[in-house]
Each structure stands twice: as structure tokens, then as C-alpha cells.
Design a protein around this motif. Structure first.
Motif, PDB file in Angstrom:
ATOM      1  N   HIS A 152      -3.012  -0.606  -6.419  1.00 21.06           N
ATOM      2  CA  HIS A 152      -4.038  -1.587  -6.056  1.00 21.06           C
ATOM      3  C   HIS A 152      -5.419  -0.937  -6.064  1.00 21.06           C
ATOM      4  O   HIS A 152      -5.636   0.092  -5.427  1.00 21.06           O
ATOM      5  CB  HIS A 152      -3.730  -2.186  -4.682  1.00 21.06           C
ATOM      6  CG  HIS A 152      -2.515  -3.065  -4.715  1.00 21.06           C
ATOM      7  ND1 HIS A 152      -1.576  -3.088  -3.720  1.00 21.06           N
ATOM      8  CD2 HIS A 152      -2.096  -3.945  -5.666  1.00 21.06           C
ATOM      9  CE1 HIS A 152      -0.629  -3.961  -4.045  1.00 21.06           C
ATOM     10  NE2 HIS A 152      -0.917  -4.491  -5.214  1.00 21.06           N
ATOM     11  N   GLU A 155      -7.404   0.429  -3.017  1.00 18.24           N
ATOM     12  CA  GLU A 155      -6.725   1.287  -2.046  1.00 18.24           C
ATOM     13  C   GLU A 155      -6.977   2.755  -2.387  1.00 18.24           C
ATOM     14  O   GLU A 155      -6.074   3.517  -2.715  1.00 18.24           O
ATOM     15  CB  GLU A 155      -5.244   0.901  -1.994  1.00 18.24           C
ATOM     16  CG  GLU A 155      -5.103  -0.559  -1.536  1.00 18.24           C
ATOM     17  CD  GLU A 155      -3.687  -1.113  -1.579  1.00 18.24           C
ATOM     18  OE1 GLU A 155      -2.760  -0.356  -1.904  1.00 18.24           O
ATOM     19  OE2 GLU A 155      -3.523  -2.309  -1.282  1.00 18.24           O
ATOM     20  N   HIS A 287       0.038   3.246  -0.785  1.00 15.99           N
ATOM     21  CA  HIS A 287      -0.875   2.111  -0.680  1.00 15.99           C
ATOM     22  C   HIS A 287      -1.681   2.297   0.601  1.00 15.99           C
ATOM     23  O   HIS A 287      -1.469   3.255   1.343  1.00 15.99           O
ATOM     24  CB  HIS A 287      -0.087   0.791  -0.605  1.00 15.99           C
ATOM     25  CG  HIS A 287       0.583   0.401  -1.890  1.00 15.99           C
ATOM     26  ND1 HIS A 287       0.147  -0.636  -2.668  1.00 15.99           N
ATOM     27  CD2 HIS A 287       1.661   0.921  -2.531  1.00 15.99           C
ATOM     28  CE1 HIS A 287       0.926  -0.745  -3.737  1.00 15.99           C
ATOM     29  NE2 HIS A 287       1.856   0.185  -3.682  1.00 15.99           N
ATOM     30  N   THR A 288      -2.602   1.376   0.868  1.00 16.17           N
ATOM     31  CA  THR A 288      -3.270   1.336   2.167  1.00 16.17           C
ATOM     32  C   THR A 288      -3.288  -0.119   2.619  1.00 16.17           C
ATOM     33  O   THR A 288      -3.216  -1.014   1.778  1.00 16.17           O
ATOM     34  CB  THR A 288      -4.718   1.829   2.092  1.00 16.17           C
ATOM     35  OG1 THR A 288      -5.488   0.902   1.330  1.00 16.17           O
ATOM     36  CG2 THR A 288      -4.821   3.207   1.477  1.00 16.17           C
TER      37      THR A 288
HETATM   38 ZN   LIG Z   1      -1.320  -1.931  -2.062  1.00 16.75          ZN
END
Ligand SMILES: [Zn+2]
Length: 744
Positions: A152, A155, A287-288
């Protein structure tokens, strides 16, 4: 300097300068924390960026949408996300800086690293993978672990953590005994940026963004959510498949748009190709944010993977080695659906495709790094160090994971050998090695028909969310219908369809599905686990329409057929199907044996007919594996073939003498020929030949004498002729005057 040259230089300067200014609407993005225990309170379509189960949900919304969350208990964390990003951007690597750092590390540590581009993004940027191992690029049967960052775009810390792992695994090699030992005994692959275009757009160019940057001109829309574009759980569960349910969308404008089809994106294709060509037994996708350690399944709150106990235990081990940023305990371990259900993410596919399709074990984890949106680079140092500890836990466990016995994959029935009238041997080969198969089960299916299904019986399908209905039909009195109260539904064939020769699947359908939001699919699967989409439907069919698909690329296998509908928004969602052909049916299934320890089985006393077989394997760890595709055996006791030989009765030593073998089978079966030249040499079985064919062979006899040339033919079912005997007199000199009156 001419004006033209000046203009060209100005253009280059403008094009080469990252665009850091953003438009006015971008400037008014809010980061909002909503205090709620349920995602149901969040209006559909909002972009969830952080989540603490049963506590809060963080979303990014434009200021003009704040009225939509009126009445919810919320606080504003950032009132201008992009302005905040501008203030901390320089703490993070740009895409070019990341690329440069990987190249520098690869050239500084050539003995333990190998840098490769595993594919290109839509805008042509490389997706880099750095391997760290004692013999990089060499498969030494070491456990392989994959680390991925930045699916993403926004992120950013997920890429930085990967770079930190790269730095530690290389610079500490030979200094730190734990890292040295792991690099020596593992293959470690690190892909810091799965989504280069998204990162450049978000970080380098200053936009708040999640997806990749593919442009859909028909919608004037950008981007697919790469972590919704994998194929799904591949375990045969319809709702686990790509595009089915949870936090995903078929709307190209949505932040969670799953793309037009599974693996439609270059970025996911690159990861898929990498996984298929490397033995990966564990992975972490970073991810974040939320400080969570997640594992599959993501598609269901209740379904567990077959390895749930160990998957959970290792997930907890990882989490309990990563201290939270505020020092208050550790990351929270949980099955990823606890966060929210979703489909098409990397973890479900990595686990499910490995387990059910490849017959291997892969433990994939997702780590939601950080307690907040974009920590300053300084605050990231704690995240780096803690997550190195988490990564080391998984690296240490990798050998234990690799030693787990997988399920017995579907075998392949490879051969039917006809040995005598009424008997033949079936043989098969295993789908995956190292599964400790104990025995096989062979089943014979009888009474096959490929039926024309006008939905009047309904006994040929499993239904979930579909039913039979009489309100609309193409032919009287029923059709199959997606029941509109469900979010998704499917109907799948109970039996697999044997695809022998050229074959088409056809049906009539009538649909009215909210365009580009709600979808219907027709799909097929060889193993009942991993389905391939033949076609998708959205919008309106404007009445009943006929659909027809060639199954030629599946020839020789057998296919389960499935219709699936996903309703991601309310509104139009009618889908009717009728007059499907052919729909497979078998009148009975007989178990021939369940304890075959060989890779073949002999069948006796078969009368004329067509028989269908399938086989599966058993091991102690997993029980019965999935069935093979169905093998059809067409058996007839019929007329044996026969032959005639034409050619010289006498000849000279050393001459190449030619004979014609005329072979005939009145049933027009394929014919095989065997020639015994009478001097100890023979032709072995040669063929197949068709009936009434003249086959020419020649032979040299090296000594004088009377030879009995013999030949025999058999048909494709093993039915043999009598021996045909043909005496030949061979002499050293030509005494043709003395030709004896030899008869057969
Ligand atoms: Zn993500």
C-alpha cells in the motif's frame, strides 16, 4: 541559446523535479479516530488506515465528508494529512534512494547478496528483490523466507523496515552470531517495495494514496488495491476467493478496488511468479498501522487453516517479541479476520495456494507496524529494532515449518495398459513429493451422463445463496437464481465434468447487476479448490442471453463448474441461470480399494463399456488428500485385428529385402504391429496404425538358411491376432532355378 533549446531544457527541469505541491482538495484530508467496537458503524467506502479491535478505527476522509460521521464518537488526529506528510517526508527514502541503497549493498556484499528485479510496475519501475544467503541464488534446500514491504502506497514505514532488515542482515554478517547463523542456513528474500508507482506518487510526489497507479481509461480512474488482487484462499470456499467479500470493492474508484480479475496487476503477477519459482516456507508482509501480527484466513471469522494451531503459536511468538511504541506490552497477535474480513490479500493466497495447489507449506504473516500514521524517522528506530526481533523469530522457526508434512496433492492417472481381454492396469503418479503417502484409494464412477439441466430437478448442484425459482425461466418451469438477501452466493456442480475431446460449456442467463459494483462469475476447477474464472457479468443482460465457452484447454482433465455472485452494494443484484449443458452426473461411485500401496492397480473381467476412475492418497498427518481428475477408459471386447504379409519368398544374404504388412481391424481400432524376423531380431510393438494401412519394413539376413518370418497385430484394447508365418529362403548365390515350392 536558441529559444527552442531553452524551452527543451526548461521542460527537462520541470519533468525531472518531483511535484511536491498538491491540489486544494488533497490539502483538506482528515485523519479521524472513531471510537467504536464494530466496523459496522463505519460508513462503507471509507479508507481504514488503522484499527484497534474493539476500541477504535482510524480513517482518512476529505473534510467535506465530515458530516457523514456526525453522531459517531470521534476525534481528529490530523486535520491535514498531506501537510503532515510534507513535514516528515524527508525522513523516509525516496524510491530512487531506496533503489540506490539496494544496489550499493549488493555491490558491498557480493558474497551474501543477490539483487534481482522480479518484474516491472505499470509505469515501468523495477520491483527489486534482494536475496541474503551464504550462497545467494543457489537452492541448497535451506528454508526460504520472504519479507515484503509497501503493498500500500501510503504505508511508508513498511518499506523502511525492509531496508533496515537488509542493512542488518548484511552489515552484521560475521559480527552477530545469530544473524550469521541465519544467513548461512536460510534463503532470505526481501522485496522492500511491491508497489513502486504508488510509493512514488504517495511519498515522492506528495499525494495521499493506497493503490497502484494503473490507469483505467474507461472509468478515468487510477489504481488497484494490490492486496486485494491475489487469487484468494484457493481452498474451494467460494467466499474465500478473489473478489468475494469483506473489505473489498469492484468499484474502480474505491480505495479497495480488487481489480478486473485475480492477478490482473503486474505487481501481483511479479510476486506470484516469484512464489512459484522459489521454495518459500514463511513470509511477512509489512503494512501500517496498528501494532498487530496477523495470519490467515482473512476471509472468514470462523474458518481456520489446517495449520491453525502452529500458525497461531508462531504468530504469538513473533508478536510477543515486538514491543509496542509506547512500551506498554507487545504487538497483538490475531487471525487477520479479527481486524476485518477481506479477500484477495497476499496471506490467504500464499497459505491456500501453497497448501492446496502446490502441496507445500507456507506460513504467511502480515504485520501492521507502528502505533500511528507516519511516525517521524526518529520514532521509527524503535519500530525497526523491535521488528528485527520479530523477523528473527520467524527465521528461526522456518526449519520447523519446512519440516511439516503437507497434504497429498491430487495424483495424476497417467496410463491405462491393456494386458488381455477384459483386463487392464491403471497407473498414476504423485502430485507432490515428500508427503509420506501410506496408501491410495481408487474409485470407479458409473453411469455417466452429461445432462441438459433446465433446473427442474436441482439435484446436480450444491447451493449457497442460490436457489431454484419459478418466477423467471428460459425453459419451463424453473431457473437457478441468486437470492438477493445474501451478500454473496454460489452453486457448484456436485460431480466433476470429464472433458474428453472438444467440449463446450453453455447456458442461458438473465442478469441485472449494479454495474461495476455487483458481479456474477462462471468458473471451473480441476481439483474443486482453485477455481479459474471463465467469464464475469455486470450491468444488465437485457433479457435472456446465450453463453458458450470452449473447454478445449482443459481436455483430458475433469472440471467442477461453479456460478458465483458477489453483491458489494445494495441495488440491482438479480442473476438467473437456465439450460446449462453439459452438467455431469454419475449414477454410482464404487470404492475399488482403499489400501493400495502401489502406484498402479489391475482391473479384471471388465465387460464392454466406458469406465471412469479417480484416485487419492492418504498420509497420517493430513488424512485423505484431494481426488485426481477423472480418467475415462473406453473398453470394448470386439473383433481382433488381422494381417497379411506380401514380399519375396527367397533372397540373397546381405540384401535389404522389403515386405508389406497389410493390417486390418474391422472395428477401426488403432493397430500395433510386432515383427519377428526369424533370426533372433524383432521390431518390438510399433504403431499405432489405422485399419487397412500398408506398412513397409525391410530386413537384411546375414546367413543363408530357411527363416520363418512371423508377425502379429493387436488393437488398442490389447486384443491380438494369431501369428502370421511367412517362410523365407536366403542363399549365398542366386539359384533361382531351384526355388522351392514353399507354402505358408
Ligand atoms: Zn496495508
Amino acid at each position: 541559446m536558441s529559444k527552442r533549446i531553452l524551452f527543451a531544457i526548461l521542460c527537462i527541469i520541470i519533468l525531472a523535479t518531483p511535484i511536491l505541491t498538491v491540489d486544494a482538495s488533497d490539502n483538506s484530508l482528515y485523519l479521524i479516530r472513531i471510537y467504536t467496537s464494530s466496523l459496522d458503524d463505519i460508513p462503507i467506502g471509507f479508507d481504514i488506515v488503522g484499527y484497534k479491535p474493539n476500541s477504535w478505527v482510524d480513517i482518512i476522509i476529505p473534510s467535506y465528508n465530515l458530516n457523514l460521521i456526525d453522531g459517531l464518537n470521534y476525534s481528529i488526529i490530523l486535520d491535514d494529512v498531506v501537510a503532515y506528510d510534507n513535514s516528515i517526508r524527508d525522513g523516509y527514502h525516496s524510491f530512487d534512494e531506496m533503489e540506490l541503497e539496494l544496489k550499493e549493498i549488493a555491490s558491498s556484499y557480493p558474497n551474501i547478496t543477490m539483487l534481482t528485479s522480479i518484474g516491472r510496475s505499470w509505469e515501468g519501475r523495477d520491483i527489486w528483490c534482494l536475496e541474503v544467503s551464504d550462497n545467494p541464488g543457489v537452492d541448497e534446500d535451506e528454508s526460504g523466507i520472504l519479507f515484503m514491504g509497501l503493498h500500500h502506497a501510503r504505508e511508508w514505514p513498511s518499506m523502511e523496515v525492509c531496508l533496515y532488515l537488509v542493512e542488518e542482515f548484511t552489515s552484521q554478517y560475521g559480527l552477530n552470531s545469530t544473524i550469521t547463523n541465519l544467513v548461512d542456513n536460510r534463503r532470505i528474500w526481501i522485496i522492500p517495495c511491491v508497489n513502486p508507482d504508488g510509493y512514488v506518487f504517495s511519498h515522492d510526489q506528495g499525494h495521499d494514496w493506497r493503490k497502484n497507479r494503473r490507469f483505467f481509461s474507461e472509468y478515468n480512474a487510477y489504481g488497484v488495491d494490490i492486496n486485494r488482487n491475489y487469487a484468494g484462499s484457493c481452498n474451494g470456499i467460494a467466499v474465500g476467493m478473489w473478489g468475494s467479500g469483506g473489505v473489498i470493492s469492484h468499484n474502480p474508484y474505491s480505495e479497495t478496488y480488487c481489480g478486473p480479475s485475480p492477478f490482473s496487476e503486474f505487481e501481483t503477477q511479479a510476486i506470484k511468479n516469484f512464489v512459484l519459482t522459489h521454495c518459500i516456507c514463511a513470509s511477512i508482509s509489512y503494512h501500517t498501522y496498528s501494532e498487530l501480527v496477523l495470519w490467515p484466513w482473512g476471509y472468514s471469522y470462523t474458518d481456520k487453516t489446517p495449520d491453525d494451531v502452529l500458525l497461531k503459536k508462531i504468530g504469538e511468538d513473533i508478536a510477543y517479541n515486538i514491543t509496542r511504541q509506547d512500551g506498554s506490552g507487545f504487538y497483538t497477535p490475531t487471525q487477520s479476520s479479527k481486524l476485518y474480513t477481506t479477500t484477495g490479500d497476499s496471506d490467504d493466497w500464499l497459505y491456500g495456494y501453497s497448501f492446496y495447489v502446490l502441496g507445500r507449506i507456507c506460513f504467511p504473516y502480515t504485520i501492521e507496524l507502528c502505533s500511528s500514521f507516519h511516525p517521524s524517522y526518529r520514532a521509527l528506530q524503535q519500530v525497526f529494532k523491535e521488528n528485527l526481533d520479530g523477523a528473527i523469530v520467524l527465521l528461526r522457526k522456518a526449519e520447523e515449518i519446512q519440516s511439516i508434512t503437507p497434504m497429498v496433492r491430487p495424483p495424476t492417472i497417467t496410463n491405462v495398459t491393456y494386458i488381455s481381454p477384459g483386463s487392464y492396469i491403471l497407473s498414476w503418479k504423485l502430485g507432490n513429493p515428500g508427503v509420506d503417502v501410506k496408501y491410495f484409494q481408487l474409485e470407479e464412477l458409473e453411469g455417466y451422463s452429461g445432462l441438459y439441466d433446465n433446473a427442474d430437478a436441482g439435484n446436480l448442484w450444491f447451493f449457497d445463496g442460490f436457489d431454484r425459482c419459478s418466477s423467471k425461466y428460459h425453459s419451463r418451469d424453473y431457473s437457478y437464481h441468486f437470492s438477493s438477501s445474501n451478500v454473496y452466493g454460489y452453486m457448484s456442480s456436485i460431480y466433476p465434468l470429464p472433458v474428453n475431446g472438444s467440449m463446450n460449456l453453455s447456458f442461458w442467463c438473465l442478469y441485472n447487476l449494479e454495474k461495476d459494483r455487483n458481479y456474477g462469475f462462471v468458473e471451473v476447477s480441476r481439483d474443486g479448490r482453485n477455481y479459474e474464472i471463465l467469464d464475469s457479468f455486470t450491468g444488465s443482460s437485457n433479457g435472456w442471453i446465450y453463453k458458450n465457452y470452449s473447454l478445449d484447454s482443459y481436455r483430458g482433465s475433469s472440471l467442477y463448474i461453479r456460478f458465483r455472485v458477489i453483491k458489494s452494494v445494495s441495488g440491482n443484484n438479480d442473476f438467473f441461470i437456465d439450460d446449462i449443458y453439459p452438467v455431469p452426473f454419475f449414477s454410482s461411485i464404487n470404492v475399488i480399494s482403499s489400501n493400495i500401496t502401489d502406484y498402479s492397480y489391475k482391473l479384471y473381467n471388465k465387460s464392454n463399456g466406458v469406465y471412469y476412475y479417480r484416485v487419492r492418497g492418504y498420509n497420517d498427518e493430513r488424512g485423505w488428500g484431494d481426488y485426481s481428475c477423472i480418467k475415462s477408459v473406453r473398453y470394448r471386447i470386439d473383433n481382433p485385428p488381422y494381417l497379411k504379409i506380401h514380399g519375396p519368398r527367397i533372397g540373397l544374404v546381405g540384401d535389404n529385402i522389403s515386405y508389406t504388412f497389410n493390417v486390418v481391424d474391422i472395428d477401426n481400432d488403432n493397430i500395433f504391429l510386432y515383427i519377428d524376423w526369424g533370426d533372433g531380431s524383432n521390431s518390438v510393438w510399433i504403431g499405432p496404425y489405422s485399419s487397412n494401412e500398408d506398412i513397409r519394413y525391410s530386413h537384411i539376413w546375414n546367413k543363408s538358411g530357411l527363416y520363418i518370418l512371423k508377425a502379429i497385430v493387436k488393437d488398442e484394447y490389447g486384443l491380438e491376432s494369431n501369428w502370421y508365418r511367412y517362410p523365407v529362403f536366403i542363399s549365398k548365390i542366386g539359384f533361382f532355378m531351384l526355388q522351392p515350392n514353399l507354402k505358408k
